[in-house]
Design a protein around this motif. Structure first.
Motif, PDB file in Angstrom:
ATOM      1  N   ARG A 116       0.837  -1.206   0.000  1.00  0.00           N
ATOM      2  CA  ARG A 116       0.000   0.000   0.000  1.00  0.00           C
ATOM      3  C   ARG A 116       0.870   1.254   0.000  1.00  0.00           C
ATOM      4  N   GLU A 119       1.985   1.829  -3.458  1.00  0.00           N
ATOM      5  CA  GLU A 119       0.916   2.441  -4.268  1.00  0.00           C
ATOM      6  C   GLU A 119       0.875   3.948  -4.028  1.00  0.00           C
ATOM      7  N   SER A 128      -9.357   1.645  -0.623  1.00  0.00           N
ATOM      8  CA  SER A 128      -9.355   0.565   0.358  1.00  0.00           C
ATOM      9  C   SER A 128     -10.807   0.236   0.691  1.00  0.00           C
TER      10      SER A 128
END
Length: 176
Positions: A116, A119, A128
């Motif tokens: 994450r 990202e 999410s």
């Protein structure tokens, strides 16, 4: 007393959100709105966290985009403070490095998985399950648009240390 205080905090936050037509404000005003948000969250979840704000008086009149701290603080609470039965710590700290003003929001909650964080670093954030996934993207982009010197922001997270989201506010500019 508690209900009255909640109404006052909510009124302050709403007034700040809709009252000014400009998208730029002082760090002092942004922090006041963020404090109102934090106090409302504490009323909703007493004992979930405590917070500290460390911002030197010299930074208070710096001009910044409006409503950039609240989404970062909300992310810290929503995604970081997941374990029941403990009190988390949240801190907001400003500092100057290489002529840029930075604001770091740190929490000692759950870490963000490294995939994450990757990202976020790449700017390719997918939503999410708990959110729409646009808060960080919007804040970082607004910072880049506000100052051509700003890189937006960055996130660091690790087990045992929680998460720090740092906002690059670009070169220092003070209000008149």
């Amino acid at each position: 007393e508690k209900g009255y205080r909640a109404i006052v905090m909510l009124t302050k936050l709403m007034h700040y959100s809709i009252s000014q037509t400009t998208a730029i404000t002082t760090l002092a005003d942004e922090l006041e709105a963020t404090r109102s948000y934090l106090e409302l969250r504490l009323m909703r979840s007493p004992g979930l966290f405590s917070y500290n704000i460390y911002v030197p008086p010299a930074h208070m009149e710096c001009m910044i985009p409006k409503l950039i701290l609240q989404p970062i603080v909300e992310n810290a609470i929503t995604h970081g403070f997941v374990e029941q039965g403990r009190t988390y710590q949240l801190s907001i700290v400003s500092y100057v490095k290489d002529g840029h003003l930075y604001i770091a929001v740190n929490n000692d909650g759950a870490e963000i998985p490294s995939s994450r964080v990757d990202e976020i670093r790449s700017g390719n954030i997918t939503p999410s399950p708990k959110s729409h996934g646009i808060g960080l993207t919007n804040v970082f982009e607004r910072l880049r648009l506000n100052s051509n010197m700003s890189v937006g922001g960055f996130v660091e997270s690790s087990a045992g240390n929680g998460t720090t989201t740092t906002l690059d506010l670009g070169g220092l500019s003070m209000s008149d």
